[in-house]
Design a protein around this motif. Structure first.
Motif, short mmCIF file in Angstrom:
data_model
loop_
_atom_site.label_atom_id
_atom_site.label_comp_id
_atom_site.label_asym_id
_atom_site.label_seq_id
_atom_site.Cartn_x
_atom_site.Cartn_y
_atom_site.Cartn_z
N PHE A 90 0.81 -1.21 0.00
CA PHE A 90 0.00 0.00 0.00
C PHE A 90 0.85 1.27 0.00
CE2 PHE A 90 -2.46 -3.47 1.81
CZ PHE A 90 -3.57 -3.44 0.98
N TRP A 91 2.17 1.11 0.02
CA TRP A 91 3.06 2.24 -0.27
C TRP A 91 3.19 2.22 -1.79
CZ3 TRP A 91 6.45 4.91 3.49
CH2 TRP A 91 7.20 5.92 2.89
N GLY A 92 2.27 2.85 -2.47
CA GLY A 92 2.11 2.67 -3.91
C GLY A 92 3.36 2.91 -4.73
N ARG A 93 3.78 1.89 -5.45
CA ARG A 93 4.83 2.00 -6.45
C ARG A 93 4.29 1.34 -7.71
NH1 ARG A 93 5.70 -0.75 -2.04
NH2 ARG A 93 7.66 -1.85 -2.41
N PRO A 94 3.48 2.07 -8.50
CA PRO A 94 2.85 1.45 -9.67
C PRO A 94 3.88 0.86 -10.62
CG PRO A 94 1.95 3.64 -9.25
CD PRO A 94 3.15 3.49 -8.36
N SER A 95 3.48 -0.15 -11.37
CA SER A 95 4.38 -0.74 -12.36
C SER A 95 4.75 0.33 -13.38
CB SER A 95 3.69 -1.92 -13.07
OG SER A 95 3.37 -2.94 -12.15
N ASN A 96 6.05 0.59 -13.50
CA ASN A 96 6.47 1.65 -14.43
C ASN A 96 6.24 1.29 -15.88
OD1 ASN A 96 8.50 -0.23 -14.80
ND2 ASN A 96 10.06 0.98 -13.76
N ILE A 97 5.89 0.05 -16.15
CA ILE A 97 5.55 -0.36 -17.51
C ILE A 97 4.33 0.40 -18.02
CG2 ILE A 97 4.01 -2.26 -16.87
CD1 ILE A 97 5.25 -3.91 -19.07
N LEU A 98 3.51 0.91 -17.10
CA LEU A 98 2.32 1.67 -17.50
C LEU A 98 2.68 2.98 -18.20
CD1 LEU A 98 0.14 1.12 -14.31
CD2 LEU A 98 -0.26 0.13 -16.58
N CYS A 99 3.90 3.44 -17.99
CA CYS A 99 4.33 4.67 -18.67
C CYS A 99 4.44 4.46 -20.17
CB CYS A 99 5.69 5.13 -18.12
SG CYS A 99 5.66 5.60 -16.36
N ALA A 100 4.51 3.20 -20.60
CA ALA A 100 4.62 2.89 -22.03
C ALA A 100 3.28 2.97 -22.74
CB ALA A 100 5.22 1.50 -22.22
N GLY A 101 2.22 3.23 -22.01
CA GLY A 101 0.89 3.26 -22.61
C GLY A 101 0.62 4.51 -23.42
N THR A 102 -0.50 4.49 -24.13
CA THR A 102 -0.95 5.66 -24.87
C THR A 102 -1.44 6.72 -23.88
OG1 THR A 102 -3.23 4.84 -25.02
CG2 THR A 102 -1.69 4.17 -26.77
N ALA A 103 -1.71 7.91 -24.38
CA ALA A 103 -2.21 8.97 -23.50
C ALA A 103 -3.51 8.54 -22.83
CB ALA A 103 -2.42 10.26 -24.30
N GLU A 104 -4.38 7.86 -23.60
CA GLU A 104 -5.65 7.40 -23.03
C GLU A 104 -5.42 6.33 -21.98
OE1 GLU A 104 -6.24 9.39 -26.77
OE2 GLU A 104 -4.97 7.67 -26.27
N GLN A 105 -4.47 5.42 -22.23
CA GLN A 105 -4.19 4.37 -21.25
C GLN A 105 -3.57 4.94 -19.99
OE1 GLN A 105 -1.75 1.88 -23.71
NE2 GLN A 105 -3.43 0.49 -24.22
N ARG A 106 -2.70 5.92 -20.13
CA ARG A 106 -2.11 6.53 -18.94
C ARG A 106 -3.17 7.24 -18.12
NH1 ARG A 106 2.07 7.89 -22.71
NH2 ARG A 106 1.30 10.05 -22.86
N GLU A 107 -4.11 7.89 -18.79
CA GLU A 107 -5.19 8.59 -18.09
C GLU A 107 -6.08 7.61 -17.33
OE1 GLU A 107 -7.37 11.71 -16.67
OE2 GLU A 107 -5.61 11.92 -17.96
N ARG A 108 -6.33 6.46 -17.95
CA ARG A 108 -7.27 5.50 -17.37
C ARG A 108 -6.63 4.59 -16.33
NH1 ARG A 108 -10.90 1.16 -20.89
NH2 ARG A 108 -11.75 0.00 -19.11
N TYR A 109 -5.33 4.27 -16.50
CA TYR A 109 -4.69 3.28 -15.63
C TYR A 109 -3.55 3.83 -14.79
CZ TYR A 109 -7.43 -0.15 -18.21
OH TYR A 109 -8.46 -0.86 -18.76
N LEU A 110 -2.62 4.54 -15.43
CA LEU A 110 -1.45 5.01 -14.69
C LEU A 110 -1.81 6.08 -13.67
CD1 LEU A 110 1.58 5.20 -14.12
CD2 LEU A 110 1.75 6.79 -16.05
N LEU A 111 -2.51 7.11 -14.11
CA LEU A 111 -2.77 8.24 -13.21
C LEU A 111 -3.58 7.87 -11.97
CD1 LEU A 111 -3.28 11.21 -15.70
CD2 LEU A 111 -1.19 10.33 -14.63
N PRO A 112 -4.62 7.00 -12.08
CA PRO A 112 -5.30 6.57 -10.85
C PRO A 112 -4.36 5.83 -9.89
CG PRO A 112 -6.69 6.13 -12.74
CD PRO A 112 -5.35 6.55 -13.29
#
Length: 383
Positions: A90-112
């Motif tokens: 719960f000390w959030g360290r999101p998978s940095n692989i999400l940075c490889a997504g499109t702008a829409e994918q980053r908005e929907r998955y990475l940013l949350p």
């Protein structure tokens, strides 16, 4: 070479260590007893970490993360290694692989994930495909503009609390007959996708694994992360970072076990003197701290190489190999120093001992790390 920490790095170390000692370690015994972290408690930890300003420290600032360099982030992970794995999720360290997504994918998955509103889980391992990722049988086939996924994943860490998974599946074969691996984003609750409890493990109680099943699970093409057939490259990029994280956390956990063993050796008396004065114990302590320091420098050196833009693949494998095996030896010695009490659950020593065993297996076994190191040594010689 400059072995000193900058003011910012020392602040990170002090802040994270203080949080771990005051906020996380007091919760460990209950997590160990119940084998779970209540979701509301997880949210409370997330809130406190966000208030510290340390949430998503591994994600670039342009996406709202902390933007820490590799060395500073490794120092942070080293301190988190002092706490229960079930709590550090719960000390959030999101998978940095999400940075490889499109702008829409980053908005929907990475940013949350960066905001602490969602948690991701990585799904690669299968019952018949562990170290051999290209041997995976979970597959995705085209169906009009969609992809239809079938197969099973297991040993998927913290998928029980994840809002979506980053799935790797075979999407055909290349000219050499090897499976083409692609990456997909799959939301919890997607029809045909089920998350089931996994296996009970002796390591990291409360940090659960899950089994994922896909039965004609249909995804729109927009759910593919990266290019079709390029998922293997994405996976390798991500694994570099996680293997370094494993090494760092092993160092932190080993130091905590050592600190307890050292304190016990100084106060426990036999035959009229502290047991640390006997060579049988004192030499153990000397070997323990030497190995811990060696693993620490291997790990920090690998992180430094990444920050210099160097190829750190071998250095990361060396750090992961040595630190994970070092942790097994150190926790075993810590238990031996404590004698019979080391095996009792009144102390966390037996937990450290159990938890240490998995580190030589996940995120690339010790054998895989040796293979990577040997291959890198032989490649310039044409062998």
């Amino acid at each position: 070479m400059d072995f000193g920490l900058s003011h910012e790095q020392q602040l990170v170390v002090d802040t994270v260590r203080g949080f771990v000692e005051h906020e996380l370690q007091p919760l460990e015994r209950e997590v160990e007893r119940t084998g779970r972290v209540p979701r509301e408690l997880g949210r409370e930890i997330q809130r406190k970490v966000r208030d510290l300003g340390f949430y998503a420290p591994n994600i670039p600032e342009e996406y709202g993360g902390g933007g820490l360099d590799h060395l500073t982030f490794t120092l942070l992970e080293r301190e988190l290694g002092r706490a229960s794995m079930a709590l550090t999720v719960f000390w959030g360290r999101p998978s940095n692989i999400l940075c490889a997504g499109t702008a829409e994918q980053r908005e929907r998955y990475l940013l949350p994930c960066v905001r602490g509103e969602a948690i991701d889980a990585l799904a690669m391992t299968e019952p018949d495909a562990g170290s051999d990722l290209r041997g995976m049988s979970c597959s995705a086939r085209r169906a009009g503009g969609d992809w239809v996924i079938n197969g099973t994943k297991h040993f998927i860490s913290h998928a029980d609390v994840a809002d979506f998974v980053i799935l790797f599946a075979a999407t055909g074969e290349d000219e050499a007959g090897r499976r083409r691996i692609s990456c997909f984003l799959v939301d919890r609750g997607t029809p045909g996708f089920e998350i089931r409890p996994g296996y009970n493990s002796v390591s990291h109680r409360g940090y659960h694994n899950a089994t994922l099943t896909f039965d004609d699970c249909r995804l729109p093409a927009a759910q593919m992360l990266g290019e079709e057939g390029r998922g293997f490259e994405l996976a390798n990029t991500w694994l570099h970072a996680t293997r370094l994280t494993v090494a760092a956390m092993c160092v932190g956990r080993a130091r905590r076990a050592f600190d307890l063993a050292l304190a016990y050796a100084a106060q426990r008396k036999q035959f009229g003197q502290p047991i640390g004065r006997f060579q049988g114990t004192g030499f153990k302590l000397a070997d323990m701290i030497t190995e811990i320091d060696a693993a620490d420098w291997l790990t920090l050196a690998a992180a430094w190489q990444l920050d210099q833009g160097q190829d750190a693949n071998r250095a990361i494998s060396q750090a992961k190999l040595y630190a994970s095996e070092m942790l097994g030896r150190v926790t075993d010695s810590a238990l031996q120093i404590h004698g019979g009490m080391g095996l009792m659950d009144d102390l966390p020593i037996e937990r450290f001992w159990r938890d240490a065993r998995v580190e030589r297996i996940w995120d690339g076994t010790s054998e895989i790390q040796r293979h990577i190191i040997a291959r890198d040594l032989l490649r310039p010689l044409g062998a």
